[in-house]
Design an enzyme around this catalytic site. Structure first.
Site, mmCIF file in Angstrom:
data_model
loop_
_atom_site.group_PDB
_atom_site.id
_atom_site.type_symbol
_atom_site.label_atom_id
_atom_site.label_comp_id
_atom_site.label_asym_id
_atom_site.label_seq_id
_atom_site.Cartn_x
_atom_site.Cartn_y
_atom_site.Cartn_z
ATOM 1 N N SER A 149 -26.790 13.932 71.194
ATOM 2 C CA SER A 149 -25.327 14.031 71.133
ATOM 3 C C SER A 149 -24.818 15.016 72.179
ATOM 4 O O SER A 149 -24.336 16.106 71.862
ATOM 5 C CB SER A 149 -24.886 14.450 69.726
ATOM 6 O OG SER A 149 -25.212 13.450 68.800
ATOM 7 N N TYR A 189 -32.299 16.468 66.371
ATOM 8 C CA TYR A 189 -30.865 16.206 66.498
ATOM 9 C C TYR A 189 -30.303 17.196 67.518
ATOM 10 O O TYR A 189 -30.108 18.370 67.212
ATOM 11 C CB TYR A 189 -30.218 16.351 65.123
ATOM 12 C CG TYR A 189 -28.710 16.142 65.058
ATOM 13 C CD1 TYR A 189 -27.967 15.685 66.144
ATOM 14 C CD2 TYR A 189 -28.032 16.394 63.867
ATOM 15 C CE1 TYR A 189 -26.600 15.495 66.050
ATOM 16 C CE2 TYR A 189 -26.661 16.207 63.753
ATOM 17 C CZ TYR A 189 -25.951 15.760 64.859
ATOM 18 O OH TYR A 189 -24.588 15.576 64.763
ATOM 19 N N THR A 191 -23.366 15.779 60.971
ATOM 20 C CA THR A 191 -22.075 16.386 61.285
ATOM 21 C C THR A 191 -20.935 15.627 60.605
ATOM 22 O O THR A 191 -20.103 16.217 59.904
ATOM 23 C CB THR A 191 -21.854 16.394 62.808
ATOM 24 O OG1 THR A 191 -22.951 17.059 63.435
ATOM 25 C CG2 THR A 191 -20.571 17.111 63.169
ATOM 26 N N VAL A 228 -26.333 6.718 67.331
ATOM 27 C CA VAL A 228 -25.944 7.259 66.030
ATOM 28 C C VAL A 228 -24.524 7.788 66.195
ATOM 29 O O VAL A 228 -24.280 8.617 67.067
ATOM 30 C CB VAL A 228 -26.862 8.415 65.585
ATOM 31 C CG1 VAL A 228 -26.463 8.897 64.186
ATOM 32 C CG2 VAL A 228 -28.328 8.007 65.612
ATOM 33 N N LYS A 272 -31.857 12.206 68.389
ATOM 34 C CA LYS A 272 -30.437 11.862 68.365
ATOM 35 C C LYS A 272 -29.786 12.746 69.425
ATOM 36 O O LYS A 272 -29.683 13.961 69.267
ATOM 37 C CB LYS A 272 -29.807 12.126 66.993
ATOM 38 C CG LYS A 272 -28.315 11.806 66.990
ATOM 39 C CD LYS A 272 -27.588 12.210 65.722
ATOM 40 C CE LYS A 272 -26.096 11.929 65.912
ATOM 41 N NZ LYS A 272 -25.272 12.445 64.818
ATOM 42 N N SER A 325 -20.201 8.164 64.358
ATOM 43 C CA SER A 325 -19.247 8.000 63.261
ATOM 44 C C SER A 325 -18.436 6.723 63.394
ATOM 45 O O SER A 325 -18.055 6.114 62.390
ATOM 46 C CB SER A 325 -18.308 9.210 63.202
ATOM 47 O OG SER A 325 -17.574 9.330 64.411
#
Length: 308
Positions: A174, A142, A50, A215, A172, A217
């Site tokens: 999120s 993900y 992303t 994980v 992952k 940004s």
């Protein structure tokens, strides 16, 4: 890269550097790798996700980025995970084959989100068809329902997944549904799967219920601070760990109110690292100068427990 080493700790969701005219800028990836390792102590990356605008890139661009990260990460990074998810099954399979051919240490796949899988079996069928194209490469799901709209619980997804996808290594995760994550970790008794959390401002909560790492940004530019939080948690010095999490949250809460997405992340990474990340690709538009001034002032104003 380190074959066979479990994926844990911090994983930077990499930004895709672009030139002012919107072309991918491969020339700064070497500098980017060195910055992550030397300045942020982050040795794992998640490419073309992303944050990397993966679904705004064409197949050739995604391949070029994957190749450059694997090449520049050799002997420097522990894991280079390539996100190969796409709306088209053949495209996703092509990217999986390519990632295997270039020596990626893992691949990850997002759920298709235009024509969506509506249940566990449909989702696993898609994931299995992609994973089978890279039969020797660790595979990660993900899970990001806020963007995909695919709300299949990961706890449900894990039941029997190894039989369908022998290379499956973890998730992952999120999403803010910590109950689902907790149930996954609770069922993962033999610790065969890795659970990496993807909501940076809530990482400490995920660590408390057993997440293996994260994980995200922010680990591009707050990796060193978050590593100190992980060390404090491991001691355990929960008061210190909370201090780091609260300060990260203070920054993110501030910028989210200004409007914080991939374009703004590129701007923050540019002024923190000095590496030009360039503009995002349409329909995203550049961060405003007002955002940059305010975000930089806020970050500079934060006094971290280590004094920096």
């Amino acid at each position: 890269m380190t074959p066979g080493k479990k994926l844990q700790g911090l994983v930077a969701a990499t930004i895709t550097p672009m030139t002012p005219d919107g072309q991918i800028n491969l020339s700064v990836i070497r500098q980017y790798v060195d910055y992550l390792v030397s300045e942020q102590n982050v040795k794992n990356v998640f490419v073309n996700g992303t944050t990397g605008e993966g679904l705004s890139l064409n197949i050739q661009e995604r391949k070029q980025l994957a190749e450059e990260w694997v090449c520049q990460g050799k002997d420097k990074l522990d894991h280079v995970i390539i996100h190969v998810g796409a709306l088209s099954l053949p495209e996703s399979q092509e990217l999986a084959r390519h990632a295997a051919a270039i020596g990626a240490s893992g691949i990850a796949v997002i759920a298709p989100f235009f024509f969506k899988p509506t249940n566990k079996d449909e989702l696993i069928a898609f994931l299995q068809q992609v994973a089978s194209e890279a039969p020797a490469v660790p595979f990660y799901y993900y899970h990001i329902p806020p963007l995909t709209g695919v709300k299949v619980c990961v706890e449900e997804l894990l039941d029997g997944i190894k039989e369908r996808i022998p290379t499956f290594q973890g998730v992952k995760f999120s999403d803010t549904d910590l109950l689902d994550l907790a149930q996954c970790i609770n069922k993962n008794e033999r610790e065969q799967f890795a659970f990496l959390y993807g909501v940076d401002e809530q990482l400490l909560s995920a660590l408390a219920i057993g997440a293996d790492g994260a994980v995200g940004s922010t680990y591009n530019y707050l990796g060193q601070k978050t590593n100190l939080m992980l060390q404090a948690f491991a001691k355990p010095d929960l008061a210190l760990a909370r201090k780091y999490q609260f300060l990260t949250g203070e920054f993110l809460n501030f910028v989210i109110k200004l409007g914080f997405g991939v374009a703004q992340t590129k701007a923050v990474m540019t002024f923190v690292s000095g590496i030009p990340m360039g503009p995002p690709r349409l329909p995203l538009v550049d961060a405003s100068e007002d955002f940059i001034v305010k975000a930089k002032a806020k970050l500079d104003s934060i006094v971290w427990p280590d004094g920096n």
